[in-house]
Design an enzyme around this catalytic site. Structure first.
Site, PDB file in Angstrom:
ATOM      1  N   ARG A 105       0.143  70.517  39.196  1.00  0.00           N
ATOM      2  CA  ARG A 105       0.913  70.623  40.344  1.00  0.00           C
ATOM      3  C   ARG A 105       1.153  72.056  41.108  1.00  0.00           C
ATOM      4  O   ARG A 105       1.505  73.141  40.239  1.00  0.00           O
ATOM      5  CB  ARG A 105       2.403  70.234  40.007  1.00  0.00           C
ATOM      6  CG  ARG A 105       3.513  70.680  41.119  1.00  0.00           C
ATOM      7  CD  ARG A 105       4.728  70.251  40.910  1.00  0.00           C
ATOM      8  NE  ARG A 105       4.807  68.636  41.271  1.00  0.00           N
ATOM      9  CZ  ARG A 105       5.978  67.922  41.628  1.00  0.00           C
ATOM     10  NH1 ARG A 105       7.029  68.649  41.687  1.00  0.00           N
ATOM     11  NH2 ARG A 105       5.942  66.758  41.575  1.00  0.00           N
ATOM     12  N   HIS A 132       0.322  63.899  47.492  1.00  0.00           N
ATOM     13  CA  HIS A 132       1.238  63.407  46.002  1.00  0.00           C
ATOM     14  C   HIS A 132       0.770  61.946  45.751  1.00  0.00           C
ATOM     15  O   HIS A 132       1.620  60.954  45.943  1.00  0.00           O
ATOM     16  CB  HIS A 132       2.651  63.550  46.410  1.00  0.00           C
ATOM     17  CG  HIS A 132       3.708  63.551  45.367  1.00  0.00           C
ATOM     18  ND1 HIS A 132       3.124  63.592  44.026  1.00  0.00           N
ATOM     19  CD2 HIS A 132       4.869  63.615  45.143  1.00  0.00           C
ATOM     20  CE1 HIS A 132       4.055  63.804  42.939  1.00  0.00           C
ATOM     21  NE2 HIS A 132       5.024  63.667  43.702  1.00  0.00           N
ATOM     22  N   GLN A 135       2.918  59.919  43.333  1.00  0.00           N
ATOM     23  CA  GLN A 135       4.079  59.237  43.736  1.00  0.00           C
ATOM     24  C   GLN A 135       3.804  57.833  44.495  1.00  0.00           C
ATOM     25  O   GLN A 135       4.622  56.939  44.399  1.00  0.00           O
ATOM     26  CB  GLN A 135       4.774  60.406  44.750  1.00  0.00           C
ATOM     27  CG  GLN A 135       6.295  59.631  45.145  1.00  0.00           C
ATOM     28  CD  GLN A 135       7.286  59.515  44.265  1.00  0.00           C
ATOM     29  OE1 GLN A 135       7.512  60.592  43.585  1.00  0.00           O
ATOM     30  NE2 GLN A 135       8.019  58.481  44.124  1.00  0.00           N
ATOM     31  N   ASP A 220      11.360  61.630  52.937  1.00  0.00           N
ATOM     32  CA  ASP A 220      11.190  62.676  52.196  1.00  0.00           C
ATOM     33  C   ASP A 220      11.934  63.905  52.722  1.00  0.00           C
ATOM     34  O   ASP A 220      12.311  63.913  53.876  1.00  0.00           O
ATOM     35  CB  ASP A 220       9.595  63.085  51.979  1.00  0.00           C
ATOM     36  CG  ASP A 220       9.591  64.158  50.898  1.00  0.00           C
ATOM     37  OD1 ASP A 220      10.447  64.445  50.021  1.00  0.00           O
ATOM     38  OD2 ASP A 220       8.198  64.578  50.821  1.00  0.00           O
ATOM     39  N   CYS A 260      11.169  59.537  47.551  1.00  0.00           N
ATOM     40  CA  CYS A 260      10.504  60.016  46.188  1.00  0.00           C
ATOM     41  C   CYS A 260      11.362  60.902  45.541  1.00  0.00           C
ATOM     42  O   CYS A 260      10.888  61.064  44.071  1.00  0.00           O
ATOM     43  CB  CYS A 260       9.015  60.820  46.867  1.00  0.00           C
ATOM     44  SG  CYS A 260       9.349  62.253  47.551  1.00  0.00           S
ATOM     45  N   ARG A 288       7.416  56.020  38.127  1.00  0.00           N
ATOM     46  CA  ARG A 288       6.403  57.101  37.950  1.00  0.00           C
ATOM     47  C   ARG A 288       5.813  56.928  36.446  1.00  0.00           C
ATOM     48  O   ARG A 288       4.819  57.262  36.220  1.00  0.00           O
ATOM     49  CB  ARG A 288       7.234  58.368  38.221  1.00  0.00           C
ATOM     50  CG  ARG A 288       7.465  58.652  39.497  1.00  0.00           C
ATOM     51  CD  ARG A 288       6.535  58.961  40.381  1.00  0.00           C
ATOM     52  NE  ARG A 288       5.400  60.055  39.957  1.00  0.00           N
ATOM     53  CZ  ARG A 288       5.888  61.142  40.171  1.00  0.00           C
ATOM     54  NH1 ARG A 288       6.919  61.653  40.819  1.00  0.00           N
ATOM     55  NH2 ARG A 288       4.917  62.429  39.741  1.00  0.00           N
TER      56      ARG A 288
HETATM   57  N1  NVA Z   1       7.595  66.690  50.148  1.00  0.00           N
HETATM   58  C1  NVA Z   1       8.316  67.249  48.925  1.00  0.00           C
HETATM   59  C2  NVA Z   1       7.875  66.119  47.747  1.00  0.00           C
HETATM   60  C3  NVA Z   1       8.576  66.520  46.396  1.00  0.00           C
HETATM   61  C4  NVA Z   1       8.371  65.570  45.310  1.00  0.00           C
HETATM   62  C5  NVA Z   1       7.649  68.620  48.306  1.00  0.00           C
HETATM   63  O1  NVA Z   1       6.596  68.945  48.468  1.00  0.00           O
HETATM   64  O2  NVA Z   1       8.350  69.524  47.954  1.00  0.00           O
HETATM   65  N1   CP Z   2       9.202  62.918  43.070  1.00  0.00           N
HETATM   66  C1   CP Z   2       8.823  64.116  42.270  1.00  0.00           C
HETATM   67  O1   CP Z   2       7.516  64.332  42.403  1.00  0.00           O
HETATM   68  O2   CP Z   2       9.786  64.441  41.889  1.00  0.00           O
HETATM   69  P1   CP Z   2       9.777  65.925  40.949  1.00  0.00           P
HETATM   70  O3   CP Z   2       9.602  66.923  41.924  1.00  0.00           O
HETATM   71  O4   CP Z   2      10.845  66.084  40.183  1.00  0.00           O
HETATM   72  O5   CP Z   2       8.610  65.937  39.946  1.00  0.00           O
END
Ligand code: NVA
Ligand code: CP
Length: 302
Positions: A105, A132, A135, A220, A260, A288
């Site tokens: 990540r 992502h 997800q 989101d 998500c 997940r």
């Molecule tokens: N769009 C959000 C998703 C988090 C799971 C981010 O990138 O922070």
């Molecule tokens: N939805 C998701 O990826 O959550 P986290 O950021 O908690 O991993």
């Protein structure tokens, strides 16, 4: 040399592979629920590189590896040499000689691509600024579990044209549903991606237009990780883009809605919808775990 399968974008799976993976995730969920043994990968090790925060992704991958009989290592830049500037290429070469699978990540999608190019083992995108895909495995599994096949249906994305939106666009292409995207001007998804998926997407400025008769609504946060400084400007730009009961009333009477998580109640989604008994958002979060176990199994069995 054997080519290594990675999962960097949803389209790294074919339609058939994605559908099989969803079915397998449902089977694994059943095994788990019934307390049946499914430690198919004793001793397998996953490196989990987190350059951004996480709750669901970390817990689901770490618990998932343990349930499959393996082990996961949490690696953050704070306590690895990545934080002191060791090149991602070198890190990939070294880590992939020691573990069986890696998830990353990070912000820049190019970092994940570079890691994958230098890795001897499968690499999973556990969120980048571009996409992502993990997800979407859970989201599509949740939609399928609750409402069956999604081909020919309509989904609506309400809000930012962000990483999640990009993965939704690819899901529409793979699974044969149409995606209406409602976002304010200046917050559209990637233009090239939209062009490539013009056959299954519609861009609008109107959340109600997007939601009308849709079978699925999704949203989101308005400010993703790394965009905290833009929060105020984004709050203003996205006012009117809340997923709430008014919007849901425009949709198909059987429509479900997804988020998500983490969510900001009262911003991109109303507290009422978050806490409603008809919400499947908690199933989505749980899925997940199951979807990623199916993904790990798929990649390790290549
Ligand atoms: N769009 C959000 C998703 C988090 C799971 C981010 O990138 O922070
Ligand atoms: N939805 C998701 O990826 O959550 P986290 O950021 O908690 O991993």
């Amino acid at each position: 040399m054997k080519t290594v399968r990675h999962f960097l974008r949803l389209t790294d799976l074919s339609t058939a592979e994605l559908k099989n993976l969803i079915h397998r995730a449902i089977e694994l969920k059943e095994l788990q629920r019934n307390g049946r043994e499914h430690a198919f990968f004793p001793g397998a090790t996953m490196a989990m590189i987190f350059e951004k925060a996480s709750t669901r992704t970390r817990v689901s991958f770490e618990a998932g590896m343990a349930q499959l009989g393996g082990h996961a290592l949490f690696l953050s830049p704070n306590d690895t040499q990545l934080g002191r500037g060791e090149p991602i290429e070198d890190t990939a070469r070294v880590i992939s000689r020691m573990v069986d699978i890696v998830m990353i990540r990070t912000s820049g999608h190019d970092r994940i691509e570079t890691f994958a190019q230098h890795s001897q083992v499968p690499v999973i995108n556990a969120l980048s600024d571009e996409s992502h895909p993990c997800q979407l495995l859970a989201d599509m599994m949740t939609w399928y579990e609750h409402r069956g096949d999604m081909a020919g249906k309509t989904a609506a994305w309400i809000g930012d044209g962000n990483n999640m939106c990009h993965s939704f666009v690819r899901a529409a292409g793979l699974l044969g549903f149409h995606l209406n995207i409602a976002c304010p001007e200046g917050y559209e998804p990637n233009a090239e991606l939209l062009k490539a998926y013009a056959h299954c997407t519609t861009l609008t400025r109107s959340p109600t237009e997007a939601a009308r008769n849709a079978h699925l609504l999704a949203t989101d946060v308005w400010a993703s990780m790394g965009q905290e400084a833009e929060s105020n400007a984004r709050m203003a730009a996205f006012s009117g883009f809340q997923l709430n009961s008014d919007l849901l009333s425009m949709a198909n009477s059987e429509a479900i809605y997804l988020h998500c998580l983490p969510a900001h109640r009262g911003e991109e989604i109303s507290a009422e919808l978050m806490d409603s008994p008809i919400s499947v958002i908690w199933d989505e979060a749980e899925n997940r775990l199951h979807a990623q176990k199916a993904l790990i199994e798929f990649l390790l069995n290549q």
